[in-house]
Motif scaffolding. Structure first.
Motif, PDB file in Angstrom:
ATOM      1  N   THR A  46      28.492  28.782  51.976  1.00 15.34           N
ATOM      2  CA  THR A  46      28.780  28.578  50.560  1.00 15.34           C
ATOM      3  C   THR A  46      28.280  29.766  49.745  1.00 15.34           C
ATOM      4  N   GLN A  47      27.070  30.211  50.037  1.00 17.97           N
ATOM      5  CA  GLN A  47      26.496  31.352  49.310  1.00 17.97           C
ATOM      6  C   GLN A  47      27.337  32.609  49.533  1.00 17.97           C
ATOM      7  N   PHE A  48      27.728  32.868  50.775  1.00 21.62           N
ATOM      8  CA  PHE A  48      28.530  34.058  51.047  1.00 21.62           C
ATOM      9  C   PHE A  48      29.908  33.942  50.393  1.00 21.62           C
ATOM     10  N   PHE A  49      30.478  32.739  50.432  1.00 22.08           N
ATOM     11  CA  PHE A  49      31.780  32.538  49.793  1.00 22.08           C
ATOM     12  C   PHE A  49      31.703  32.837  48.300  1.00 22.08           C
ATOM     13  N   LYS A  50      30.623  32.407  47.650  1.00 19.70           N
ATOM     14  CA  LYS A  50      30.458  32.674  46.216  1.00 19.70           C
ATOM     15  C   LYS A  50      30.442  34.180  45.949  1.00 19.70           C
ATOM     16  N   GLU A  51      29.796  34.942  46.828  1.00 20.79           N
ATOM     17  CA  GLU A  51      29.768  36.396  46.678  1.00 20.79           C
ATOM     18  C   GLU A  51      31.173  36.988  46.832  1.00 20.79           C
ATOM     19  N   LEU A  52      31.909  36.493  47.821  1.00 15.88           N
ATOM     20  CA  LEU A  52      33.293  36.957  48.018  1.00 15.88           C
ATOM     21  C   LEU A  52      34.142  36.640  46.788  1.00 15.88           C
ATOM     22  N   ALA A  53      34.085  35.396  46.335  1.00 13.64           N
ATOM     23  CA  ALA A  53      34.898  34.968  45.198  1.00 13.64           C
ATOM     24  C   ALA A  53      34.540  35.767  43.944  1.00 13.64           C
ATOM     25  N   ASP A  54      33.257  36.055  43.762  1.00 15.08           N
ATOM     26  CA  ASP A  54      32.823  36.844  42.612  1.00 15.08           C
ATOM     27  C   ASP A  54      33.397  38.263  42.689  1.00 15.08           C
ATOM     28  N   ALA A  55      33.385  38.848  43.870  1.00 17.48           N
ATOM     29  CA  ALA A  55      33.942  40.195  44.048  1.00 17.48           C
ATOM     30  C   ALA A  55      35.447  40.189  43.771  1.00 17.48           C
ATOM     31  N   TYR A  56      36.138  39.172  44.249  1.00 13.35           N
ATOM     32  CA  TYR A  56      37.587  39.075  43.997  1.00 13.35           C
ATOM     33  C   TYR A  56      37.863  38.991  42.504  1.00 13.35           C
ATOM     34  N   VAL A 110      47.077  45.627  47.431  1.00 11.22           N
ATOM     35  CA  VAL A 110      45.892  45.956  48.232  1.00 11.22           C
ATOM     36  C   VAL A 110      44.928  44.775  48.227  1.00 11.22           C
ATOM     37  N   GLU A 111      44.728  44.180  47.051  1.00  9.39           N
ATOM     38  CA  GLU A 111      43.844  43.018  46.937  1.00  9.39           C
ATOM     39  C   GLU A 111      44.310  41.877  47.829  1.00  9.39           C
ATOM     40  N   ASP A 112      45.612  41.619  47.833  1.00  8.65           N
ATOM     41  CA  ASP A 112      46.140  40.540  48.669  1.00  8.65           C
ATOM     42  C   ASP A 112      45.833  40.790  50.142  1.00  8.65           C
ATOM     43  N   ILE A 113      45.988  42.009  50.582  1.00 11.89           N
ATOM     44  CA  ILE A 113      45.730  42.372  51.981  1.00 11.89           C
ATOM     45  C   ILE A 113      44.244  42.239  52.300  1.00 11.89           C
ATOM     46  N   VAL A 114      43.404  42.781  51.428  1.00 15.57           N
ATOM     47  CA  VAL A 114      41.948  42.725  51.643  1.00 15.57           C
ATOM     48  C   VAL A 114      41.471  41.276  51.669  1.00 15.57           C
ATOM     49  N   ARG A 115      41.935  40.476  50.726  1.00 17.58           N
ATOM     50  CA  ARG A 115      41.534  39.059  50.673  1.00 17.58           C
ATOM     51  C   ARG A 115      41.985  38.316  51.916  1.00 17.58           C
ATOM     52  N   ASP A 116      43.206  38.544  52.308  1.00 21.15           N
ATOM     53  CA  ASP A 116      43.733  37.854  53.481  1.00 21.15           C
ATOM     54  C   ASP A 116      42.891  38.175  54.714  1.00 21.15           C
ATOM     55  N   ARG A 117      42.592  39.437  54.895  1.00 20.13           N
ATOM     56  CA  ARG A 117      41.786  39.873  56.047  1.00 20.13           C
ATOM     57  C   ARG A 117      40.380  39.256  55.993  1.00 20.13           C
ATOM     58  N   SER A 118      39.756  39.326  54.839  1.00 21.33           N
ATOM     59  CA  SER A 118      38.389  38.809  54.703  1.00 21.33           C
ATOM     60  C   SER A 118      38.343  37.292  54.844  1.00 21.33           C
ATOM     61  N   LEU A 119      39.294  36.620  54.229  1.00 18.95           N
ATOM     62  CA  LEU A 119      39.291  35.154  54.311  1.00 18.95           C
ATOM     63  C   LEU A 119      39.590  34.669  55.721  1.00 18.95           C
ATOM     64  N   THR A 120      40.395  35.409  56.467  1.00 19.05           N
ATOM     65  CA  THR A 120      40.649  35.043  57.858  1.00 19.05           C
ATOM     66  C   THR A 120      39.354  35.107  58.657  1.00 19.05           C
ATOM     67  N   PHE A 129      33.098  25.082  56.434  1.00 20.24           N
ATOM     68  CA  PHE A 129      33.259  25.290  54.994  1.00 20.24           C
ATOM     69  C   PHE A 129      34.732  25.170  54.630  1.00 20.24           C
ATOM     70  N   HIS A 130      35.003  24.451  53.551  1.00 18.55           N
ATOM     71  CA  HIS A 130      36.378  24.308  53.066  1.00 18.55           C
ATOM     72  C   HIS A 130      36.506  25.022  51.723  1.00 18.55           C
ATOM     73  N   LEU A 131      37.531  25.834  51.606  1.00 19.58           N
ATOM     74  CA  LEU A 131      37.744  26.571  50.360  1.00 19.58           C
ATOM     75  C   LEU A 131      38.003  25.600  49.210  1.00 19.58           C
ATOM     76  N   PRO A 132      37.343  25.799  48.080  1.00 19.67           N
ATOM     77  CA  PRO A 132      37.593  24.948  46.915  1.00 19.67           C
ATOM     78  C   PRO A 132      39.044  25.097  46.443  1.00 19.67           C
ATOM     79  N   GLN A 133      39.624  24.015  45.967  1.00 21.67           N
ATOM     80  CA  GLN A 133      41.028  24.037  45.555  1.00 21.67           C
ATOM     81  C   GLN A 133      41.280  25.045  44.438  1.00 21.67           C
ATOM     82  N   GLU A 134      40.340  25.169  43.495  1.00 28.63           N
ATOM     83  CA  GLU A 134      40.567  26.128  42.404  1.00 28.63           C
ATOM     84  C   GLU A 134      40.620  27.562  42.922  1.00 28.63           C
ATOM     85  N   PHE A 135      39.897  27.848  44.010  1.00 28.37           N
ATOM     86  CA  PHE A 135      39.975  29.176  44.611  1.00 28.37           C
ATOM     87  C   PHE A 135      41.321  29.366  45.310  1.00 28.37           C
TER      88      PHE A 135
END
Length: 143
Positions: A46-56, A110-120, A129-135
């Motif tokens: 959850t903590q790492f996901f918050k960091e990822l989401a904040d960066a996005y 580029v963002e779409d590609i980076v996000r897809d790779r990181s989220l995978t 961990f389940h991604l929040p629906q708002e994300f």
């Protein structure tokens, strides 16, 4: 935006790319980070996901901000060109700025590609961990 981007960053693609690269470090180092994180802990994921989401979110705000800056500059130049349609210097400046705008807009791809790779990677490592629906809605919305 908490960290205001200087308009000069938006007009200089080298600065812009370097700026974005700094904000993409979390994605660039995701494998190392995931390998050193206890991914069996929902709290750690959850903590790492918050960091990822904040960066996005920050990166998208930077792109949006720069597009707005460039659009405003193009509008001003278009008004000036309407007053003097034979100003070839102004036409050249508009062409350059329109090219910069297209290149910055391409950062969404580029963002779409980076996000897809990181989220995978993230989903494969943090399986509990389940991604929040708002994300999910944030990354799936149309621009």
């Amino acid at each position: 935006m908490s960290e205001e981007v200087d308009p000069d960053v938006c007009y200089n693609l080298t600065y812009f790319k370097d700026f974005m690269k700094g904000y993409r470090k979390i994605d660039d180092n995701i494998m190392l980070r995931m390998n050193t994180t206890n991914t069996h802990s929902v709290e750690n994921c959850t903590q790492f996901f918050k960091e990822l989401a904040d960066a996005y979110s920050k990166r998208e705000k930077i792109i949006n901000h720069c597009l707005k800056i460039l659009d405003q500059g193009l509008e001003r130049k278009q008004k000036a060109l309407d007053e003097d349609p034979y100003d070839s210097n102004l036409k050249n400046q508009m062409f350059v700025d329109e090219s910069k705008r297209r290149m910055i807009y391409n950062e969404y791809t580029v963002e779409d590609i980076v996000r897809d790779r990181s989220l995978t990677v993230f989903k494969n490592k943090c399986r509990m961990f389940h991604l929040p629906q708002e994300f999910v809605d944030f990354i799936n919305r149309k621009r």
